[in-house]
Enzyme design. Structure first.
Site, short mmCIF file in Angstrom:
data_model
loop_
_atom_site.label_atom_id
_atom_site.label_comp_id
_atom_site.label_asym_id
_atom_site.label_seq_id
_atom_site.Cartn_x
_atom_site.Cartn_y
_atom_site.Cartn_z
N SER A 5 0.87 -1.18 0.00
CA SER A 5 0.00 0.00 0.00
C SER A 5 0.90 1.22 0.00
O SER A 5 1.70 1.41 0.91
CB SER A 5 -0.88 0.00 1.25
OG SER A 5 -1.33 1.31 1.49
N HIS A 30 -0.91 -1.28 -4.55
CA HIS A 30 -2.23 -0.92 -4.02
C HIS A 30 -2.22 0.59 -3.73
O HIS A 30 -1.38 1.08 -2.97
CB HIS A 30 -2.48 -1.71 -2.73
CG HIS A 30 -3.78 -1.45 -2.05
ND1 HIS A 30 -4.95 -2.11 -2.38
CD2 HIS A 30 -4.10 -0.60 -1.05
CE1 HIS A 30 -5.93 -1.68 -1.60
NE2 HIS A 30 -5.45 -0.75 -0.78
N MET A 34 -8.30 8.70 -0.77
CA MET A 34 -9.14 9.13 0.36
C MET A 34 -9.58 10.56 0.13
O MET A 34 -8.76 11.41 -0.22
CB MET A 34 -8.36 9.05 1.67
CG MET A 34 -7.81 7.67 1.97
SD MET A 34 -6.95 7.69 3.54
CE MET A 34 -6.34 6.01 3.61
N HIS A 63 -7.91 1.55 -4.57
CA HIS A 63 -8.90 1.39 -3.49
C HIS A 63 -9.50 2.76 -3.21
O HIS A 63 -8.82 3.64 -2.67
CB HIS A 63 -8.17 0.81 -2.26
CG HIS A 63 -9.00 0.69 -1.03
ND1 HIS A 63 -8.45 0.44 0.22
CD2 HIS A 63 -10.35 0.77 -0.82
CE1 HIS A 63 -9.41 0.38 1.13
NE2 HIS A 63 -10.56 0.59 0.53
N MET A 65 -11.57 5.15 -1.24
CA MET A 65 -12.28 5.46 0.01
C MET A 65 -12.86 6.85 -0.17
O MET A 65 -12.32 7.85 0.33
CB MET A 65 -11.30 5.39 1.20
CG MET A 65 -10.99 3.96 1.61
SD MET A 65 -9.50 3.83 2.62
CE MET A 65 -8.29 3.73 1.32
N MET A 134 -11.87 -5.03 5.00
CA MET A 134 -11.04 -4.18 5.86
C MET A 134 -10.80 -4.90 7.18
O MET A 134 -11.75 -5.41 7.78
CB MET A 134 -11.72 -2.84 6.14
CG MET A 134 -11.93 -1.93 4.93
SD MET A 134 -10.45 -1.52 3.98
CE MET A 134 -9.38 -0.76 5.21
N PHE A 140 -6.71 5.22 7.71
CA PHE A 140 -5.32 5.54 8.06
C PHE A 140 -4.48 4.27 8.01
O PHE A 140 -4.94 3.20 8.41
CB PHE A 140 -5.23 6.11 9.48
CG PHE A 140 -5.94 7.44 9.61
CD1 PHE A 140 -5.26 8.63 9.39
CD2 PHE A 140 -7.29 7.49 9.94
CE1 PHE A 140 -5.92 9.85 9.49
CE2 PHE A 140 -7.96 8.70 10.04
CZ PHE A 140 -7.27 9.90 9.82
N GLY A 142 -1.12 2.14 9.39
CA GLY A 142 -0.45 2.00 10.69
C GLY A 142 -1.35 1.62 11.86
O GLY A 142 -0.93 1.66 13.00
N ASP A 169 -6.98 -5.84 4.11
CA ASP A 169 -6.30 -4.55 4.10
C ASP A 169 -6.40 -3.93 5.49
O ASP A 169 -7.50 -3.68 5.98
CB ASP A 169 -6.98 -3.65 3.05
CG ASP A 169 -6.27 -2.33 2.85
OD1 ASP A 169 -5.23 -2.08 3.48
OD2 ASP A 169 -6.77 -1.53 2.04
N GLY A 170 -5.24 -3.67 6.09
CA GLY A 170 -5.20 -2.97 7.38
C GLY A 170 -4.54 -3.80 8.46
O GLY A 170 -5.07 -4.84 8.85
N GLY A 171 -3.37 -3.37 8.89
CA GLY A 171 -2.67 -4.04 9.98
C GLY A 171 -2.12 -5.40 9.61
O GLY A 171 -1.82 -6.21 10.50
C1 DX5 Z 1 -6.17 2.24 5.06
C2 DX5 Z 1 -5.71 1.71 3.72
C3 DX5 Z 1 -4.63 0.72 3.79
C4 DX5 Z 1 -3.40 1.15 4.58
C5 DX5 Z 1 -2.75 -0.08 5.10
O1 DX5 Z 1 -7.50 2.60 5.07
O2 DX5 Z 1 -6.76 1.14 2.97
O3 DX5 Z 1 -4.27 0.25 2.49
O4 DX5 Z 1 -2.46 1.88 3.85
O5 DX5 Z 1 -1.68 0.27 5.91
P1 DX5 Z 1 -1.17 -0.69 7.09
O6 DX5 Z 1 -0.68 -1.95 6.45
O7 DX5 Z 1 -0.08 0.12 7.71
O8 DX5 Z 1 -2.33 -0.93 8.01
ZN ZN Z 2 -6.30 0.14 0.95
#
Ligand code: DX5
Ligand code: ZN
Length: 216
Positions: A5, A30, A34, A63, A65, A134, A140, A142, A169-171
């Site tokens: 990402s 990716h 936003m 992606h 958002m 998600m 965000f 991190g 996606d996420g963490g």
């Molecule tokens: C957040 C994004 C993710 C984000 C993932 O809403 O969709 O793609 O960048 O970042 P990490 O892997 O740090 O959670």
């Molecule tokens: Zn994403």
């Protein structure tokens, strides 16, 4: 497959970042758009997507958002998107948005945010190429992975059958990627788990290591 990402990449050296990721063996990027409305954060739009497009032949997995994604599909296509994933929470008629994406020759994905029930994507699940689950609240990079959301992924696999690719996606990082794959994820989006490393090849290798070992 692990998709970096790009939210956390060094935008002042974007071409160099992309080359480093290519050398590290990543096969797609990716890109998180936003709008400051659908999520309380801004990232970037078509200009930056197009900058990535000019830097690489890797597929660009976009992606969105954002509110009203249906109004911008053509522009993201022109910018160089290969697949577009929109949020189910952001549209009135998801099937129509999928058709619009397909008519332009792109792969279509639907994303489901942390608090949205699986039933929200029941109608569109059979129409899409990708379902993005998600594993945080969108907005965000991190954030910490929420393991309870993997139950949703399993429920979505049952709902959607074998057709669509399931994406998380996420963490997602070395500590959480195995659970994602066990729950049925096929594409793993990783932001900080790649960019906090100086060596992207090593980061990629560590992420894939549990699965390489399984294959012997
Ligand atoms: C957040 C994004 C993710 C984000 C993932 O809403 O969709 O793609 O960048 O970042 P990490 O892997 O740090 O959670
Ligand atoms: Zn994403």
């Amino acid at each position: 497959m692990v998709l970096p990402s790009m939210l956390l990449c060094d935008f002042a050296n974007l071409a160099q970042e992309v080359k480093r990721l290519e050398s590290a063996g990543f096969k797609a990027l990716h890109l998180d758009v936003m709008d400051g409305v659908f999520v309380p954060n801004f990232s970037y739009g078509m200009t930056i997507i197009n900058a990535f497009h000019q830097c690489t032949d890797l597929p660009l997995d976009v992606h969105l958002m954002m509110e009203g994604p249906e109004n911008y599909i053509q522009q993201f296509h022109q910018a160089g998107a290969d697949s577009i994933t929109f949020h189910i929470e952001a549209v009135e008629d998801a099937v129509a948005v999928v058709q619009q994406i397909h008519e332009l020759g792109m792969a279509a994905g639907v994303a489901i945010d942390r608090d949205t029930p699986v039933s929200a994507i029941a109608e569109v699940a059979s129409q899409v190429d990708l379902i993005l689950v998600m594993t945080i609240k969108a907005g965000f990079g991190g954030q910490s992975f929420i393991p309870e959301l993997l139950e949703k992924l399993q429920a979505i696999r049952e709902l959607a059958g074998e057709g669509p690719i399931l994406q998380v996606d996420g963490g997602v990082n070395v500590g959480t990627i195995s659970q994602c794959v066990e729950a049925g994820a096929e594409w793993m989006v990783v932001g900080s788990g790649v960019f906090k490393h100086d060596d992207y090849e090593e980061a990629h290798r560590q992420l894939l290591q549990p699965f390489c070992a399984e294959q012997g």
